[in-house]
Design an enzyme around this catalytic site. Sequence first.
Site, PDB file in Angstrom:
ATOM      1  CD  GLU A  16      -1.732  -2.429   1.207  1.00 59.36           C
ATOM      2  OE1 GLU A  16      -0.636  -2.709   1.733  1.00 59.36           O
ATOM      3  OE2 GLU A  16      -2.534  -3.290   0.797  1.00 59.36           O
ATOM      4  CG  HIS A  28     -11.903  -7.892   5.299  1.00 59.15           C
ATOM      5  ND1 HIS A  28     -11.617  -8.976   6.095  1.00 59.15           N
ATOM      6  CD2 HIS A  28     -11.024  -7.943   4.288  1.00 59.15           C
ATOM      7  CE1 HIS A  28     -10.621  -9.654   5.578  1.00 59.15           C
ATOM      8  NE2 HIS A  28     -10.232  -9.052   4.477  1.00 59.15           N
TER       9      HIS A  28
END
Length: 727
Positions: free
Chosen positions: A462, A531
């Site tokens: 990321e 999530h």
Amino acid sequence: MTTVPPPRGSRARVSSKAPAAPAPSAADSAPNSGAAGSRFDWRGIAYHALVSRALDDVEEATNKNRASVPREHVVLYQFSARGHDVAQAILGSLLTHPRDAASAYYRSRPLLLSLGLSLEDALASPLGRSGGFSDGRDIGVVCNLPSRDCPIVLPMSGDVGSQFTPCAGWAQSIRYHTDVLGDASWKGAIAVVLGGEGSVATNGFWSALTMATTLSLPMLFYVEDNGLGLSVRGDMQTPGANIARNLASFGNLFIRDGDGTNPGEAAKLLAEGVAHVRGGGGPALVRLTVPRLSSHSGPDNQRGYRTDAEIAADAARDPMPRLRAHLVPSILSETQWSELEADVARDVQQALDAARARPYPDPANVAHWVYADDTPGSPEAFGGLSRAERAELDGTDVPTEGGDVVRFAESVRRTLRHELEANPKCLVFGEDVGRKGGVHLVTEGLQKQFGDRRVFDTSLSEEGIIGRAVGMAISGLMPVAEIQFRKYADPAAEQLNNCGTLRWRTANRFAAPIVVRMPGGFGKDVGDPWHSLSDEVRFAHAYGWRVAIPSDAADAAGLLRAAMRGADPTIFFEHRSLLMTSEGSAHYPGDDYVLPFGRAAVRMAGSDVTLVTWGAMVHRCIEAAGRFGDRVEVIDLRTIAPWDRACVLESVEKTGRCAIVHEDNLTAGFGAEIAATVARDAFWSLDAPVDRIAVEDVPMPYHPILLEAVLPSVDTIAERIERLLAV
Ligand SMILES: Cc1ncc(C[n+]2csc(CCOP(=O)(O)OP(=O)(O)O)c2C)c(N)n1
């Protein structure tokens, strides 16, 4: 402001579309590879190295530990490049292509000098005077160097290792500008990143190395190994203290390793590395050993970790006498060297006088440039689409009537597709977004339609995704990066934060408007701590970001388009429970629909309570409010940075009661900000305390029973409305 005439041997930063000068070859590195025929500008190299030394002298004599220095002459935070200077000046002389970029760090000023940094700016910035790299906002050696026609230096950051991934982004952009946009002016350009041996232990280094080698990017890693990362020795950073040796078996990486204090050797190895990358051979890494001839920085007293013998051993490796010996008498006579030293002394003194004569920065401007200022005539930063390019992508804030009903995910996909069609500078990328079309299938089909240069999968980093986007944006592209789930933005926190402050800390010299799409929040009947995080407040709290959290497909299209045509970095939150459900569906508002940020929607009008909310909670609030006839007003903020204060305050002035409903934690959630504003600015209209309904500081659980137990439910919201109405 006084202008110092460009010093002899210095590169004039003038407009020139001339093709890059032929780079010196390794064979030219010897001083007598033909004094006339040598393609290394040894005189220029010596000039810049000597200037760097002289600047270090001035600053070391005036750092804040020297009590005798007048306050106005004090350099508050000083870093010396002493020892790194000669090799950097050589490297700078090899950056000859107008689209070359360097990404550097606090010890890189010699390189900037060789790329045309004015001596006055070089001194005014550490003195905190107006103008310069940052108009007094950043440390004097955290530099940047914009230019449309000469090699640039990307805005540096204070975090070690953060320089690597934006550089890889620039390198990938070179290919994009050349191959996709067909702009020949980028052909042959390279990206060069500088770092100490400590920086090779950082995530950013490995992330950029993965990008550069897997994509065969035109990128040179230059590792300046002085053996110390502040006080820590190199064998803590990589086993055996030699990154070049350890990377010998790394695929697709050309490596050179040698002595940076030997000018001939340094020139040869750097020229070989540059030639390899410029010639299309893919990435290279050059490691040169150099001494650190000063303490780490002004405040550091190296006595605690370095013996006298170690300091003396480094002093004996000073590259400056070696440079002199390398050049005199074969290239420069004794007299010419002395003249050069006199030139440097004169130029630095003039620059120092001019820098000291500059005014201090005006405190009235300190808040300027956190965000773009699009007032016509205000200066444009280097990076992002130009104002004219954005104006061409003209839109409307009036949605098309009668569009078909689409899911949230389809609306985002259509918007991306249209913007990819309308704007060739737009790219979409992230983990799995290419071949698969994203784990949420939002980008499904886009790679097939636009090709893998414009819509592509990235390596699993990321930090790499965001850093790359920053480098691309600075090169003038419009990157749309996907972070697979909100929680997985955590490894990119440094790049996200630095992106947000980039315009401000360079006083609008640079900007990196990127869009970061980020699914998050609870899923349909499912959650978990990984999530389902929302934690949007973190981005509202960060400087320089705009944050959209649409509650349906129509707003999603309008806000995403606004972000992709805007001048500021934007977090675009895609709520997981809305992506594929009827709740998130809406009429598609058309391919030109642009919804300005900071414009809330009143979803239900009501007389007695104002509910302020955003994202998935909008739908729960509407359901709860429906139980009270027309007594509850539901405001969907749509964006939390900026947020529509006026709409909220106007509503509370009418209803006299306010509750904020959000999915993020109660403590320090964005509701606290709204509550504080309402308490202060609508105090005299309030008939009841301001309430906040949110998750009670518990991570998102997995099982649906637990999940529903922590989320604000329709019943809970209704109960709390009831309580407010009873006051
Ligand atoms: C992310 C981060 N961690 C820690 C620091 C504090 N720090 C500043 S410089 C430095 C050492 C860096 O050493 P190296 O990369 O070898 O460069 P050098 O200073 O030797 O040129 C440290 C630990 C920082 N600036 N950024």
